[in-house]
Design a protein around this motif. Structure first.
Motif, PDB file in Angstrom:
ATOM      1  N   THR A 284      -2.458  -2.728   4.006  1.00  0.00           N
ATOM      2  CA  THR A 284      -1.271  -2.863   4.128  1.00  0.00           C
ATOM      3  C   THR A 284      -0.692  -2.273   5.607  1.00  0.00           C
ATOM      4  O   THR A 284      -0.859  -1.300   5.646  1.00  0.00           O
ATOM      5  CB  THR A 284      -0.673  -2.689   2.913  1.00  0.00           C
ATOM      6  OG1 THR A 284      -1.061  -3.336   1.772  1.00  0.00           O
ATOM      7  CG2 THR A 284       0.921  -2.863   2.939  1.00  0.00           C
ATOM      8  N   ARG A 286       2.827  -1.678   6.990  1.00  0.00           N
ATOM      9  CA  ARG A 286       4.094  -1.449   6.542  1.00  0.00           C
ATOM     10  C   ARG A 286       5.147  -1.034   7.359  1.00  0.00           C
ATOM     11  O   ARG A 286       4.833  -0.146   8.012  1.00  0.00           O
ATOM     12  CB  ARG A 286       4.145  -0.618   5.148  1.00  0.00           C
ATOM     13  CG  ARG A 286       5.400  -0.364   4.394  1.00  0.00           C
ATOM     14  CD  ARG A 286       5.238   0.592   3.270  1.00  0.00           C
ATOM     15  NE  ARG A 286       4.443   0.135   2.285  1.00  0.00           N
ATOM     16  CZ  ARG A 286       3.236   0.389   1.894  1.00  0.00           C
ATOM     17  NH1 ARG A 286       2.693   1.347   2.740  1.00  0.00           N
ATOM     18  NH2 ARG A 286       2.395   0.129   0.967  1.00  0.00           N
ATOM     19  N   GLN A 328      11.853  -2.836   2.868  1.00  0.00           N
ATOM     20  CA  GLN A 328      10.246  -2.369   3.269  1.00  0.00           C
ATOM     21  C   GLN A 328       9.850  -4.160   3.617  1.00  0.00           C
ATOM     22  O   GLN A 328       9.951  -4.795   2.937  1.00  0.00           O
ATOM     23  CB  GLN A 328       9.434  -2.077   2.139  1.00  0.00           C
ATOM     24  CG  GLN A 328       9.825  -0.527   1.809  1.00  0.00           C
ATOM     25  CD  GLN A 328       9.031   0.239   2.942  1.00  0.00           C
ATOM     26  OE1 GLN A 328       8.078   0.085   3.553  1.00  0.00           O
ATOM     27  NE2 GLN A 328      10.022   1.518   2.944  1.00  0.00           N
ATOM     28  N   GLU A 330       6.140  -5.583   4.369  1.00  0.00           N
ATOM     29  CA  GLU A 330       4.419  -5.580   4.292  1.00  0.00           C
ATOM     30  C   GLU A 330       3.954  -6.671   4.615  1.00  0.00           C
ATOM     31  O   GLU A 330       4.069  -7.745   4.136  1.00  0.00           O
ATOM     32  CB  GLU A 330       4.313  -5.029   2.761  1.00  0.00           C
ATOM     33  CG  GLU A 330       5.047  -3.588   2.354  1.00  0.00           C
ATOM     34  CD  GLU A 330       4.618  -3.389   1.077  1.00  0.00           C
ATOM     35  OE1 GLU A 330       3.959  -3.852   0.370  1.00  0.00           O
ATOM     36  OE2 GLU A 330       4.939  -1.958   0.727  1.00  0.00           O
ATOM     37  N   THR A 332      -0.130  -7.657   4.043  1.00  0.00           N
ATOM     38  CA  THR A 332      -1.298  -7.170   3.421  1.00  0.00           C
ATOM     39  C   THR A 332      -2.502  -8.115   3.535  1.00  0.00           C
ATOM     40  O   THR A 332      -2.474  -9.445   3.587  1.00  0.00           O
ATOM     41  CB  THR A 332      -1.466  -6.965   1.898  1.00  0.00           C
ATOM     42  OG1 THR A 332      -0.279  -6.006   1.696  1.00  0.00           O
ATOM     43  CG2 THR A 332      -2.585  -6.343   1.100  1.00  0.00           C
TER      44      THR A 332
END
Length: 338
Positions: A284, A286, A328, A330, A332
């Motif tokens: 991930t 981030r 946030q 992110e 992945t």
């Protein structure tokens, strides 16, 4: 192909049976019914049955490909195909026996033999056709990958060797030379390494995560000088992953560039970039969200291009999570194995 081959296979199927019926003396009275009309009916009937075999196998293989793992159940598909054909034959034979009491002797097994042979022939043709299609699809995917890689390389050359970028980098270097010569030397080394990677490594399909991290780190360090150390970067990736697994080239740098481009950060409210491995082995990327006052319209071209490159390399597309509430962002993705 199914429509074309069905009548041809039907002629091949009924010819030996007709010749056998003609050769049986006890059926002389019954031969009067063996005229052109009845032969045509038999030919059409067998053609329909063979066409049904085609459609059954096509549906069966598509269904199993969708519902089951294609590699593990490769032989299972053929087992299902022949099992269904045999069940269909047994039911047809029992129904046929109720209306026809003629004993054909050993030749009575001929329909079973021909049904098996026809199904095998259909499966061979199906495999040849789909195999040719798969090879063509692989070539198409390869071409798309090369094109996507070329586009990525051109974008990197535009962004990293763009006169505007060079101007900013040289201007920053000029200021450092006047104020901090040691910092200027470090900056020049990173800039040289960054440009070298942009030109050489970006031509490849994928890169070792170790090289990806180094390239991303160099890029962020260059940006730290420009943005007065208002960017924080850390990764929590195991050494085994860093040294043995791969990513599409410039994955991490592209995501870092995206984070810097779309956030308004300061020294008091820095941009925090983190890279970590998840329990399932995925990675991930981030960063915190610090919205700009005047948000620029984004086309999502960079992320879409990254998704396509993952897919063309035989991997799942990255999952993007834009959590405004938790501030946030992110992305992945799974790594590549060489």
């Amino acid at each position: 192909m199914a429509l074309i081959t069905s009548p041809i296979i039907a002629i091949y199927t009924i010819s030996p049976m007709v010749m056998h019926i003609v050769s049986i003396p006890s059926l002389e009275k019954s031969l009067t019914t063996l005229n052109h009309f009845n032969l045509m009916k038999a030919l059409i009937g067998v053609s329909i049955v063979i066409l049904m075999l085609w459609l059954l196998n096509i549906w069966l293989f598509h269904f199993l490909d969708d519902q089951l793992n294609r590699k593990i159940n490769k032989n299972l598909k053929y087992l299902f195909s022949f099992s269904i054909v045999f069940i269909f034959f047994i039911l047809l034979k029992e129904k046929r026996a109720q209306h026809n009491t003629i004993d054909f002797g050993v030749f009575g097994y001929y329909p079973l033999i021909m049904t098996t042979a026809n199904n095998t022939f259909i499966l061979i043709l199906y495999r040849l056709i789909t195999g040719k299609h798969e090879n063509a699809q692989l070539e198409l995917d390869k071409t798309r990958l090369e094109l996507a890689q070329y586009v990525t390389q051109q974008e990197q050359l535009k962004n990293k060797i763009h006169p505007h970028f060079i101007f900013n980098a040289l201007n920053t270097l000029k200021l450092l030379i006047k104020k901090e010569q040691k910092a200027a030397e470090d900056y020049l080394v990173r800039l040289s390494s960054h440009l070298r990677f942009s030109i050489t490594e970006a031509a490849k399909d994928q890169a070792l995560i170790k090289n990806e991290l180094e390239f991303c780190q160099n890029y962020i360090e260059l940006q730290k000088v420009r943005f007065a150390n208002s960017i924080q970067f850390e990764h929590l990736l195991p050494t085994e992953v860093i040294n043995n697994e791969f990513l599409p080239v410039v994955t991490l740098q592209s995501l870092a560039e995206n984070a810097i481009k779309h956030n308004a950060f300061t020294r008091n409210n820095p941009l925090i970039i983190q890279i970590q491995q998840n329990e399932n082995g995925s990675i991930t990327f981030r960063n915190n969200l610090i919205p700009k006052r005047n948000n620029e319209t984004t086309t999502g071209t960079g992320l879409n291009n990254l998704k396509k490159r993952f897919k063309l390399l035989g991997n799942d597309e990255p999952v993007v999570l834009h959590n405004v509430k938790d501030k946030q962002f992110e992305v992945t993705f799974n790594t590549l194995k060489k």
